[in-house]
Design a protein around this motif. Sequence first.
Motif, PDB file in Angstrom:
ATOM      1  N   ASP A 169     105.862 113.240   7.922  1.00  0.00           N
ATOM      2  CA  ASP A 169     104.612 113.595   8.607  1.00  0.00           C
ATOM      3  C   ASP A 169     104.612 114.995   9.221  1.00  0.00           C
ATOM      4  O   ASP A 169     103.559 115.483   9.630  1.00  0.00           O
ATOM      5  N   ALA A 170     105.766 115.654   9.330  1.00  0.00           N
ATOM      6  CA  ALA A 170     105.780 117.015   9.891  1.00  0.00           C
ATOM      7  C   ALA A 170     105.415 118.024   8.811  1.00  0.00           C
ATOM      8  O   ALA A 170     105.796 117.874   7.646  1.00  0.00           O
ATOM      9  N   ASP A 171     104.665 119.069   9.176  1.00  0.00           N
ATOM     10  CA  ASP A 171     104.347 120.140   8.234  1.00  0.00           C
ATOM     11  C   ASP A 171     104.445 121.485   8.960  1.00  0.00           C
ATOM     12  O   ASP A 171     104.802 121.543  10.133  1.00  0.00           O
ATOM     13  N   GLU A 172     104.099 122.560   8.268  1.00  0.00           N
ATOM     14  CA  GLU A 172     104.309 123.893   8.829  1.00  0.00           C
ATOM     15  C   GLU A 172     103.479 124.150  10.084  1.00  0.00           C
ATOM     16  O   GLU A 172     103.805 125.018  10.877  1.00  0.00           O
ATOM     17  N   SER A 173     102.419 123.398  10.265  1.00  0.00           N
ATOM     18  CA  SER A 173     101.623 123.575  11.488  1.00  0.00           C
ATOM     19  C   SER A 173     102.375 123.105  12.727  1.00  0.00           C
ATOM     20  O   SER A 173     101.986 123.430  13.858  1.00  0.00           O
ATOM     21  N   ASP A 174     103.465 122.362  12.527  1.00  0.00           N
ATOM     22  CA  ASP A 174     104.259 121.873  13.653  1.00  0.00           C
ATOM     23  C   ASP A 174     105.358 122.859  14.050  1.00  0.00           C
ATOM     24  O   ASP A 174     106.124 122.595  14.980  1.00  0.00           O
ATOM     25  N   LEU A 175     105.443 124.000  13.329  1.00  0.00           N
ATOM     26  CA  LEU A 175     106.424 125.026  13.675  1.00  0.00           C
ATOM     27  C   LEU A 175     105.817 126.020  14.655  1.00  0.00           C
ATOM     28  O   LEU A 175     104.616 126.295  14.622  1.00  0.00           O
ATOM     29  N   ASP A 176     106.641 126.565  15.519  1.00  0.00           N
ATOM     30  CA  ASP A 176     106.199 127.520  16.533  1.00  0.00           C
ATOM     31  C   ASP A 176     106.118 128.907  15.901  1.00  0.00           C
ATOM     32  O   ASP A 176     107.147 129.468  15.493  1.00  0.00           O
ATOM     33  N   PRO A 177     104.916 129.510  15.796  1.00  0.00           N
ATOM     34  CA  PRO A 177     104.782 130.818  15.141  1.00  0.00           C
ATOM     35  C   PRO A 177     105.639 131.902  15.789  1.00  0.00           C
ATOM     36  O   PRO A 177     106.189 132.759  15.093  1.00  0.00           O
ATOM     37  N   GLU A 178     105.758 131.873  17.106  1.00  0.00           N
ATOM     38  CA  GLU A 178     106.547 132.892  17.806  1.00  0.00           C
ATOM     39  C   GLU A 178     108.019 132.818  17.398  1.00  0.00           C
ATOM     40  O   GLU A 178     108.659 133.840  17.129  1.00  0.00           O
ATOM     41  N   ILE A 179     108.568 131.608  17.334  1.00  0.00           N
ATOM     42  CA  ILE A 179     109.972 131.436  16.947  1.00  0.00           C
ATOM     43  C   ILE A 179     110.174 131.850  15.492  1.00  0.00           C
ATOM     44  O   ILE A 179     111.144 132.542  15.152  1.00  0.00           O
ATOM     45  N   ILE A 180     109.252 131.434  14.623  1.00  0.00           N
ATOM     46  CA  ILE A 180     109.384 131.743  13.193  1.00  0.00           C
ATOM     47  C   ILE A 180     109.321 133.246  12.955  1.00  0.00           C
ATOM     48  O   ILE A 180     110.141 133.808  12.211  1.00  0.00           O
ATOM     49  N   GLU A 181     108.372 133.927  13.600  1.00  0.00           N
ATOM     50  CA  GLU A 181     108.255 135.374  13.393  1.00  0.00           C
ATOM     51  C   GLU A 181     109.494 136.107  13.897  1.00  0.00           C
ATOM     52  O   GLU A 181     109.974 137.052  13.269  1.00  0.00           O
ATOM     53  N   ALA A 182     110.015 135.682  15.039  1.00  0.00           N
ATOM     54  CA  ALA A 182     111.226 136.315  15.570  1.00  0.00           C
ATOM     55  C   ALA A 182     112.412 136.099  14.625  1.00  0.00           C
ATOM     56  O   ALA A 182     113.218 137.007  14.394  1.00  0.00           O
ATOM     57  N   LEU A 183     112.501 134.901  14.051  1.00  0.00           N
ATOM     58  CA  LEU A 183     113.583 134.606  13.117  1.00  0.00           C
ATOM     59  C   LEU A 183     113.458 135.434  11.847  1.00  0.00           C
ATOM     60  O   LEU A 183     114.445 136.022  11.370  1.00  0.00           O
ATOM     61  N   ARG A 372     113.774 131.412  24.250  1.00  0.00           N
ATOM     62  CA  ARG A 372     112.476 132.074  24.367  1.00  0.00           C
ATOM     63  C   ARG A 372     112.444 133.017  25.578  1.00  0.00           C
ATOM     64  O   ARG A 372     112.721 132.620  26.706  1.00  0.00           O
ATOM     65  N   GLY A 373     112.133 134.285  25.324  1.00  0.00           N
ATOM     66  CA  GLY A 373     111.983 135.253  26.392  1.00  0.00           C
ATOM     67  C   GLY A 373     113.277 135.764  26.981  1.00  0.00           C
ATOM     68  O   GLY A 373     113.265 136.591  27.892  1.00  0.00           O
ATOM     69  N   ALA A 374     114.429 135.284  26.461  1.00  0.00           N
ATOM     70  CA  ALA A 374     115.708 135.685  27.066  1.00  0.00           C
ATOM     71  C   ALA A 374     116.522 136.582  26.155  1.00  0.00           C
ATOM     72  O   ALA A 374     117.391 137.312  26.620  1.00  0.00           O
TER      73      ALA A 374
END
Length: 570
Positions: A169-183, A372-374
């Motif tokens: 039931d999980a899909d890409e909308s359940d990922l955090d855009p900020e974390i993904i972009e930083a990665l 996050r933020g650190a």
Amino acid sequence: MADDLLQVTVARLRRQGTDDALVEVKSSAKSLTTDIWDTVSAFANTAGGTIILGLSEEAGFLPVEQFALDRVRDQFVEGIGDGGGSGVRLTNPPSYALRRDIIDDGEVLVIVITENPVGLKPCFVTAKGLPSGAFRRVDDKNIRLSPAEVFEMQHALTPSKADGEPVPDADESDLDPEIIEALLTRMASSKALYGTSTRREKLSRLNIVDKQGRIRLAGLLTAGVYPQQFLPRLLIDVAVHLGREKSLPGVATRFIDRRECVGPVADSIDEAINVVLRNLRTYSIVEGAGRSEVPEIPTEVLREAIANAVLHREYAAVFTGQPVTVDVFSDRIEITNPGGLWGGKTLENLDDGTSRCRNLTLMPLMQQIAVRGAGRFTVEGQGGGVRMMNSEMEAHALQRPHYVATPDQVRVTLWRHGAEIPEHREWLRGLVDRDLDAREDTALLLARREGEVSVAGLRDALRIDSDEARETLRALRREGVLRMTHDETFVLAEGAPLPASRDFEIFRVLSKTDPRTIHEIAEASGRAVGALRKVLRGLVSDGWIIATASPTSKNRRYLLAMDDDAPERA
């Protein structure tokens, strides 16, 4: 007559009135009792043990009459698989040794069972199957292994696939855009993304998603907006208790503080650390020209212990209902993770500097995704974490972390100073009329706790060089707080004053390399030889000067203990 160890063992059993975690006694007068195989399984799956056949527990551990030793022995040998027949009773039977012996003129059969190595557990009674036929030893009981314990034993050397499995039931909308972009930004020039062009391809290469675009568990845990939507108990449960034990149900106040730390793992680990820190005592230390407040347990130790629990826990389905728990008591912190030690790791080799991790998909992601933020990463994955924890705890005069491992969980205990912190600070204020720096603070804590502190000991505790440790101890010695005994070892001076001001003339006469006789010292200092003898004995006893021979020797001369360590005249 029985050998000494067997005599001691039987005497212990008679005092106890029961057998125990190490020894099982069975009468087996005419034939082998069938429940012996439960005991063999329990010893093989725990820590080994000894079975004594031919003694009666009911009769006070006395020999049974007409014990059929040869017949019982043959039945055991056949049942364990060495008799050449078809009566093998165990799967994964353990190694063993057996011998005849004598107790109170009665013959007994002593069988020593060896713990099975990792990879050959669980040992179980074949006819009963798993998990019904697999046991572990707890005191004098054979306890059936739980399904989780059986799973852990069966997979103790196999990397887990659970963290790489897709989450329904999980899909890409359940990922955090900020974390993904930083990665993706961090990994942009890495070989991992070579030849990729689409976002889906990049996420697949990094194991956030699989080839079909389904979100892997490791991807959800590290980069998900709220992973607990799908796996509610994959969190860190921090509870701060009133005293040294958990409160009983029904007690009005069960917790001083409680927080279920959720979200992606880097953030939840950081939150858990902050919850613990706000419930610890702090004390002030001098750092250069400033002061800082430090917690009684180093922050980096807390970070390593909690991160290890999350990283090395078991994520298989049988464990997903269990969180990592952090229990803060008045005297300690206990951090517990589901899943036992993995990959050949034992309590004996935890600090050998090697890194082994069952969660091969989760590990690299945790190394690349910051809090996050650190801008700080949670794990380094080089195997040095346990050594660092040991060093940091010792550097703060705390006990090393203590580990307890069972087949289905690992618990690490970090002992607090507790009430010692304010009491210790008050004690320090009575010794030195100034602020102490961190090195001096640790030196005095070690001297007080261990009875002495050496240059080598302080060097190892603080991970500084010998000269820095030596200068710290000398400074405290010059203030009269420590005194040197021998071989650069110091003890608390227990309030002993500095040498009398008129004795400073003696320090000016002496050197470290040119020994002087008592007559030379008397002439140079203007002191009478008779009066000088007592003064010199006191200075030798306190470690200020060194005598080169015994008091009765004509060759006795005196040296400064350290040229640059002699007290200066006020």
